[in-house]
Design an enzyme around this catalytic site. Sequence first.
Site, PDB file in Angstrom:
ATOM      1  N   CYS A  16      -6.097   8.581  -8.150  1.00  0.00           N
ATOM      2  CA  CYS A  16      -6.593   9.328  -9.455  1.00  0.00           C
ATOM      3  C   CYS A  16      -6.999  10.619  -9.197  1.00  0.00           C
ATOM      4  O   CYS A  16      -7.146  10.611  -8.410  1.00  0.00           O
ATOM      5  CB  CYS A  16      -7.345   7.726 -10.207  1.00  0.00           C
ATOM      6  SG  CYS A  16      -7.182   6.797  -9.845  1.00  0.00           S
TER       7      CYS A  16
ATOM      8  N   ARG B 265      -1.994  11.950  -5.666  1.00  0.00           N
ATOM      9  CA  ARG B 265      -3.325  10.729  -5.760  1.00  0.00           C
ATOM     10  C   ARG B 265      -3.171   9.431  -6.529  1.00  0.00           C
ATOM     11  O   ARG B 265      -3.403   9.350  -5.936  1.00  0.00           O
ATOM     12  CB  ARG B 265      -3.748  11.680  -5.937  1.00  0.00           C
ATOM     13  CG  ARG B 265      -4.184  13.119  -5.921  1.00  0.00           C
ATOM     14  CD  ARG B 265      -5.901  13.405  -6.140  1.00  0.00           C
ATOM     15  NE  ARG B 265      -6.717  12.869  -6.317  1.00  0.00           N
ATOM     16  CZ  ARG B 265      -8.133  12.922  -4.425  1.00  0.00           C
ATOM     17  NH1 ARG B 265      -7.664  14.402  -4.249  1.00  0.00           N
ATOM     18  NH2 ARG B 265      -8.673  12.154  -4.525  1.00  0.00           N
TER      19      ARG B 265
ATOM     20  N   TRP C 168      -3.768   5.156 -10.282  1.00  0.00           N
ATOM     21  CA  TRP C 168      -3.593   3.979  -9.078  1.00  0.00           C
ATOM     22  C   TRP C 168      -4.058   3.237  -9.558  1.00  0.00           C
ATOM     23  O   TRP C 168      -5.547   3.174  -8.895  1.00  0.00           O
ATOM     24  CB  TRP C 168      -3.793   5.048  -7.611  1.00  0.00           C
ATOM     25  CG  TRP C 168      -3.690   4.714  -6.578  1.00  0.00           C
ATOM     26  CD1 TRP C 168      -2.366   4.665  -6.243  1.00  0.00           C
ATOM     27  CD2 TRP C 168      -3.779   3.190  -5.788  1.00  0.00           C
ATOM     28  NE1 TRP C 168      -2.303   3.483  -4.996  1.00  0.00           N
ATOM     29  CE2 TRP C 168      -3.465   3.128  -5.361  1.00  0.00           C
ATOM     30  CE3 TRP C 168      -5.728   3.192  -5.952  1.00  0.00           C
ATOM     31  CZ2 TRP C 168      -3.390   1.817  -3.936  1.00  0.00           C
ATOM     32  CZ3 TRP C 168      -6.146   1.825  -5.321  1.00  0.00           C
ATOM     33  CH2 TRP C 168      -4.701   1.518  -4.122  1.00  0.00           C
TER      34      TRP C 168
ATOM     35  N   ASN D 284     -12.613   7.423 -11.457  1.00  0.00           N
ATOM     36  CA  ASN D 284     -11.668   7.608 -10.147  1.00  0.00           C
ATOM     37  C   ASN D 284     -12.783   6.716  -9.431  1.00  0.00           C
ATOM     38  O   ASN D 284     -14.140   6.874  -9.069  1.00  0.00           O
ATOM     39  CB  ASN D 284     -11.385   8.694  -9.429  1.00  0.00           C
ATOM     40  CG  ASN D 284     -10.520   8.142  -8.548  1.00  0.00           C
ATOM     41  OD1 ASN D 284     -10.169   7.858  -7.629  1.00  0.00           O
ATOM     42  ND2 ASN D 284     -10.425   9.384  -7.423  1.00  0.00           N
ATOM     43  N   GLY D 285     -12.258   5.287  -8.670  1.00  0.00           N
ATOM     44  CA  GLY D 285     -13.511   4.589  -7.708  1.00  0.00           C
ATOM     45  C   GLY D 285     -13.599   3.002  -8.377  1.00  0.00           C
ATOM     46  O   GLY D 285     -12.765   2.859  -9.759  1.00  0.00           O
TER      47      GLY D 285
ATOM     48  N   GLU E  63       4.183   4.581  14.183  1.00  0.00           N
ATOM     49  CA  GLU E  63       4.295   6.095  13.016  1.00  0.00           C
ATOM     50  C   GLU E  63       5.714   5.556  12.341  1.00  0.00           C
ATOM     51  O   GLU E  63       5.966   5.654  11.000  1.00  0.00           O
ATOM     52  CB  GLU E  63       4.261   7.255  13.755  1.00  0.00           C
ATOM     53  CG  GLU E  63       3.860   8.045  12.566  1.00  0.00           C
ATOM     54  CD  GLU E  63       3.151   8.093  11.198  1.00  0.00           C
ATOM     55  OE1 GLU E  63       2.491   7.246  11.218  1.00  0.00           O
ATOM     56  OE2 GLU E  63       3.518   8.988  10.127  1.00  0.00           O
TER      57      GLU E  63
ATOM     58  N   LYS F  62       6.389   5.002   8.984  1.00  0.00           N
ATOM     59  CA  LYS F  62       7.412   5.917   7.546  1.00  0.00           C
ATOM     60  C   LYS F  62       8.646   5.915   7.183  1.00  0.00           C
ATOM     61  O   LYS F  62       8.570   5.515   6.283  1.00  0.00           O
ATOM     62  CB  LYS F  62       7.695   7.476   9.023  1.00  0.00           C
ATOM     63  CG  LYS F  62       7.218   8.139   9.049  1.00  0.00           C
ATOM     64  CD  LYS F  62       6.596   9.517   8.245  1.00  0.00           C
ATOM     65  CE  LYS F  62       5.050   8.544   7.599  1.00  0.00           C
ATOM     66  NZ  LYS F  62       3.966   9.069   7.987  1.00  0.00           N
TER      67      LYS F  62
ATOM     68  N   GLU G  90       6.891   3.065   4.382  1.00  0.00           N
ATOM     69  CA  GLU G  90       5.950   3.691   3.825  1.00  0.00           C
ATOM     70  C   GLU G  90       7.094   4.738   2.418  1.00  0.00           C
ATOM     71  O   GLU G  90       7.580   4.288   0.733  1.00  0.00           O
ATOM     72  CB  GLU G  90       5.792   4.899   4.129  1.00  0.00           C
ATOM     73  CG  GLU G  90       4.370   4.438   4.453  1.00  0.00           C
ATOM     74  CD  GLU G  90       3.336   5.894   5.258  1.00  0.00           C
ATOM     75  OE1 GLU G  90       2.498   5.878   4.880  1.00  0.00           O
ATOM     76  OE2 GLU G  90       3.829   6.600   5.338  1.00  0.00           O
TER      77      GLU G  90
ATOM     78  N   HIS H 283       8.405 -10.672  23.434  1.00  0.00           N
ATOM     79  CA  HIS H 283       7.282 -12.301  23.179  1.00  0.00           C
ATOM     80  C   HIS H 283       7.320 -12.584  21.340  1.00  0.00           C
ATOM     81  O   HIS H 283       6.475 -12.982  20.816  1.00  0.00           O
ATOM     82  CB  HIS H 283       5.558 -11.333  23.519  1.00  0.00           C
ATOM     83  CG  HIS H 283       5.427 -11.065  24.851  1.00  0.00           C
ATOM     84  ND1 HIS H 283       6.329 -12.354  25.854  1.00  0.00           N
ATOM     85  CD2 HIS H 283       5.397 -10.477  25.382  1.00  0.00           C
ATOM     86  CE1 HIS H 283       5.324 -12.245  27.472  1.00  0.00           C
ATOM     87  NE2 HIS H 283       5.464 -10.832  27.039  1.00  0.00           N
TER      88      HIS H 283
ATOM     89  N   LYS I 211      -1.877   9.024  -1.566  1.00  0.00           N
ATOM     90  CA  LYS I 211      -2.462  10.152  -0.563  1.00  0.00           C
ATOM     91  C   LYS I 211      -3.743  10.292  -0.377  1.00  0.00           C
ATOM     92  O   LYS I 211      -3.561   9.918   1.153  1.00  0.00           O
ATOM     93  CB  LYS I 211      -2.072  11.594  -1.601  1.00  0.00           C
ATOM     94  CG  LYS I 211      -2.240  12.209   0.135  1.00  0.00           C
ATOM     95  CD  LYS I 211      -1.071  12.550   0.379  1.00  0.00           C
ATOM     96  CE  LYS I 211      -1.043  13.508   1.594  1.00  0.00           C
ATOM     97  NZ  LYS I 211      -0.070  13.339   3.105  1.00  0.00           N
TER      98      LYS I 211
HETATM   99  C1  G6P Z   1      -3.281   6.988   2.892  1.00  0.00           C
HETATM  100  C2  G6P Z   1      -2.092   7.841   2.553  1.00  0.00           C
HETATM  101  C3  G6P Z   1      -1.844   7.360   4.174  1.00  0.00           C
HETATM  102  C4  G6P Z   1      -2.676   8.211   5.404  1.00  0.00           C
HETATM  103  C5  G6P Z   1      -3.774   6.918   5.240  1.00  0.00           C
HETATM  104  C6  G6P Z   1      -5.090   7.445   5.383  1.00  0.00           C
HETATM  105  O1  G6P Z   1      -2.900   5.558   3.147  1.00  0.00           O
HETATM  106  O2  G6P Z   1      -1.014   7.249   2.336  1.00  0.00           O
HETATM  107  O3  G6P Z   1      -0.366   8.691   4.784  1.00  0.00           O
HETATM  108  O4  G6P Z   1      -2.198   7.844   6.306  1.00  0.00           O
HETATM  109  O5  G6P Z   1      -3.814   6.971   3.996  1.00  0.00           O
HETATM  110  O6  G6P Z   1      -5.939   8.822   5.296  1.00  0.00           O
HETATM  111  P1  G6P Z   1      -6.416   9.738   5.815  1.00  0.00           P
HETATM  112  O7  G6P Z   1      -6.489  11.343   4.640  1.00  0.00           O
HETATM  113  O8  G6P Z   1      -7.890   9.245   6.711  1.00  0.00           O
HETATM  114  O9  G6P Z   1      -5.576  10.427   6.822  1.00  0.00           O
END
Ligand code: G6P
Length: 610
Positions: A2, A27, A74, A100-101, A483, A487, A490, A506, A605
Amino acid sequence: MCGIVGYIGTQQAAPLIVSGLKRLEYRGYDSAGVCIISDSGARIEKKAGRVADLEKYVDISSMTGTVGVGHTRWATHGVPNDVNAHPHTDQSGSIALVHNGIIENYLTIKKKLLNAGYTFRSETDSEVLAVFIGMLYETLQDMELAVRTALSEVEGTFGLVVLSTHEPDMIIAARRGSPLILGIGNGEYLVASDAAAVISHTRQVVYLNENEMAILRRDGFSTKTIENVDTRSVVEEISFELEQIEKGGFEHFMLKEIFEQPTTFHDGFRGRLQIDAGTVKLGGLASVADKLRAAKRIIITACGTSWHAGLVGEYLIEHLARVPVEVEYASEFRYRNPIIHSDDIVIAISQSGETADTLAAIREAKLKGATVIGMVNVVGSTIARETDAGVYLHAGPEIGVASTKAFTSQLCVLTQFALYLGRMRSLSSEQGREVALGLANIPAQIRSILDRSEEIRSIALEYANVSNFLYLGRGYNFPAALEGALKLKEISYIHAEGYPAAEMKHGPIALIDAELPVVFIAPKDEIYDKILSNIEEVRARSGKVIVIADEDDTHIHTVANHVIRVPRTLPMLAPILASIPLQLLAYYIAVERGCNVDMPRNLAKSVTVE
Ligand code: G6P
């Protein structure tokens, strides 16, 4: 999570708020709204969708007034629609709130309000708070007091801004668990959830502390705790430039950020790495150096991509410093009453420095007596401020929701941390020099991979329509496989799994058929032969093999459908180089599928709720 932008000053608030909201859209982006207070009352416009959808729906310049607030959402409570969008108002429509929250006890408060005859339009917890403040105002006749009284009954987290036609020349902001900053301009004040929204007006900011409120008026501002104790605010300068949060000619922020990595990686070790001495200078850790020397165990806690960086950190620290390391999801760590000793070091890794679970994990660790170190990107963020010591990533603002440059910067900082700790213990200067030299070469090596991005794009185009992907790596490259898979899922919504290559037999091996692409990360290290066997196992089942391999590997093309070559580096640095083609592969596949890579569905984010 948010975005919030509030303004009080001499300029028209609405266009200024909307341009700030656009900078905050990363955000949260499922709905947007604006409230402007003027002599004719409070005018609220809100719409499901992006800020651009709001602009199509309403002529923003027709919203006249010099006080206002806006929000990008969000969703937590209630689907993303026009009604659930913020701002929300009290029953009379004269008090507007963005939030926000999560208000955890909103149902209890809502019940009380319903019993007293109040009604609700939305399904949100935030509207309950707006109506509650309105009810309190009816008896208290003082906006600040009404907000403070409401907040004293609220459980949960908030970064909120309240405006009212009762006291139109004032904005009230308050935070608990969700960041807010004040922008101090010339005769104008802003409040925002992120510095990105204020930098085009002012570089002077005040970071609100936990449980702090700010009262912004046309002629000044004051801060106090929610319990009404005055606080002293420190004005700080934003540490990045406006152009760093613009696309700079790239089609997407994510692509820009991928291509920034030669520079951002270099910024992560500039002024720190001492190649001749085979060591590293980390000024932010000087105050805890003795604790680090005596540490018996290190616990790394993080979420998402940062957690993957933590897994590489485990290998690095155990390898270079021979200290046992555990890596924990912050969301698990915080609730499982972890066993922590006073000679434990807890490292929190976070791009945003605001992730609610990571923040709660470090609070738990501090409570139990551990020394807590932050590895954070956003300067001045809550985690950066609440940790005992830390090392900034210096990756600059990361806007693309899928983390790219922050990940490689996390690996840069973790390698240096492991080196620093190793040199305090048994690592020789010669061994240290080898690592330092390896790190120093990485920016040029990343550049050489980026130069071949077209090759990666053409591979991506072949696989844009598949439904599943498997990513396999061993040792240091197992987290890189995780990772890579993250990616892809996501931003392209293709189901992808990362696995340690040897674990394939396995379970995931059952998935392999002629439709399944399997990405192997296979540098020529001591387990290269083992991973070759895993590749053969996939080939034997007709799976498609894409391998990230060393540029001088003369055998690999005989067993792979596609080879993406990367320069040679130390095994411990291989995940850094491997992650560049993995990012590009995910990016090009997502673009080909027509996905919004910078704002993938359902993600945010910075996740400031549990
Ligand atoms: C969200 C973001 C990810 C990030 C994760 C942890 O899920 O979309 O890209 O890795 O939060 O965020 P941070 O800011 O703590 O690295």
